[in-house]
Design an enzyme around this catalytic site. Sequence first.
Site, PDB file in Angstrom:
ATOM      1  N   CYS B  87      29.261  -1.196 -23.199  1.00  0.00           N
ATOM      2  CA  CYS B  87      29.824  -2.327 -23.658  1.00  0.00           C
ATOM      3  C   CYS B  87      31.298  -2.394 -23.086  1.00  0.00           C
ATOM      4  O   CYS B  87      32.168  -1.786 -23.344  1.00  0.00           O
ATOM      5  CB  CYS B  87      30.122  -2.318 -25.190  1.00  0.00           C
ATOM      6  SG  CYS B  87      30.596  -3.833 -25.962  1.00  0.00           S
ATOM      7  N   LEU B  88      31.297  -3.327 -21.921  1.00  0.00           N
ATOM      8  CA  LEU B  88      32.506  -3.450 -21.137  1.00  0.00           C
ATOM      9  C   LEU B  88      32.586  -4.950 -20.635  1.00  0.00           C
ATOM     10  O   LEU B  88      31.630  -5.500 -20.102  1.00  0.00           O
ATOM     11  CB  LEU B  88      32.719  -2.483 -19.982  1.00  0.00           C
ATOM     12  CG  LEU B  88      33.881  -2.322 -19.299  1.00  0.00           C
ATOM     13  CD1 LEU B  88      35.010  -1.948 -20.072  1.00  0.00           C
ATOM     14  CD2 LEU B  88      33.708  -1.309 -18.089  1.00  0.00           C
TER      15      LEU B  88
END
Lengths: 159, 153
Positions: B87-88
Site C-alpha cells: 500500500c503505497l
Amino acid sequence: MGNCFGSEEDVDDISLLRNEESSDDDELRYPPPYMPPYQSDQGEQSQTIYHLSPGQSRTANELTEEEKVRVAQREGLIDHLPRNTWDENHVTNKKVRECCICMIDFEQDEPIRYLPCMHYYHLDCIDDWLMRSFTCPTCMEPVDAALLLSYDSQNLDSG
Amino acid sequence: MAGLPRRITKETQRLLSEPVQGISATPDENNLRYFHVTINGPKDSPFEGGVFKLELFLPEEYPMAAPKVRFNTKIYHPNIDKIGRICLDILKDKWSPALQVRTVLLSIQALLSAPNPDDPLANDVADNWKRNEAAAIKTAREWTQKYAMSGGQ
Ligand SMILES: [Zn+2]
Ligand SMILES: [Zn+2]
C-alpha cells in the site's frame, strides 16, 4: 480514499510475470464476433487507444459519450499550453537536458512543451501524460486550466 | 511485444552501475521488464537484519503507468498484505512518470522504516499495530527472523 487492498482491480496483480501481456487488455484479447480472430492483432494496433487515467485505457469504440467529451476537453486544454523547440544555443542556463519521461536528451529543434511551472518535456512525452493526468510529472503541480485559458487570451493580444 | 524502450535500458544500466545502498534489482534473463529485487531491512526497524525478496514488473504502459511491485518474502507490516501487495500511494494514484524504479524501491525501503498503520487498509496487522505497537513490532521482528534471514524461508 478506500482501503488499499480491498479493490478488485488489484486482484490480478498477484502474479506479476503473468501480467506480461498487460492485464488491461483482457477485452482486447477476445475480439467481437464480427471480427475474424486472426485479424484481431492488427486491428488492435491500428486503433487509437485513449488513456483516461494511468492504467485506464479504452479504444475509441469503447468510450462513452461522457468520456469522449472529457478526452476532447483535455485535448483542447493541452493545445493551450505553450510549445517550443529545443535550441542548443540557448541551453546555457538550462540544467536539464534530458526529458525525464523518456530519459532521452533533447536534440536540436525537437518539439518541447513548457508547463506553467516552467518544467519542460518532449511534446509527445508530456502530451501522452497530460491525457492521463493534468499534472506536472516533476513537481506534481496540477496544471491550472483556468489560468491557462486566461494566459492564452492575453498572449493572443500581445503577440 | 514491442522492443524495450530506451528508458528501461537506461534505468537498468544505471541501477546496475550505481546501485542503491541496501537494495538490489536484477533484470530477469528472459524478460527485461521483470526484476528480481532484494531490500535489506533498514537499521533500527523491526526488519533489520532481514533480506526481503520482491518482484517488480514494468507494464507495457510504463512509465505512463506505475511499476507493479510485490513482496515475495513474508513480512509483518501494516502496509503490506498477506500476499505481498504494497500500500503505497506512488504505486497507485500518486504515480508520475518522473519517478523511476530506483525511487520506487527507495520509497518501499522508507516504508519499512516508517510503517503507517493509519493508512486505511483492511488488514489485521494495521489494527494490531495501532492497538499494541510493542507487540506488533515484536511479531514483525519474529517474522523477519523466521522468513527473511538465512536459514528461514
Ligand atoms: Zn521525452
Ligand atoms: Zn513542474
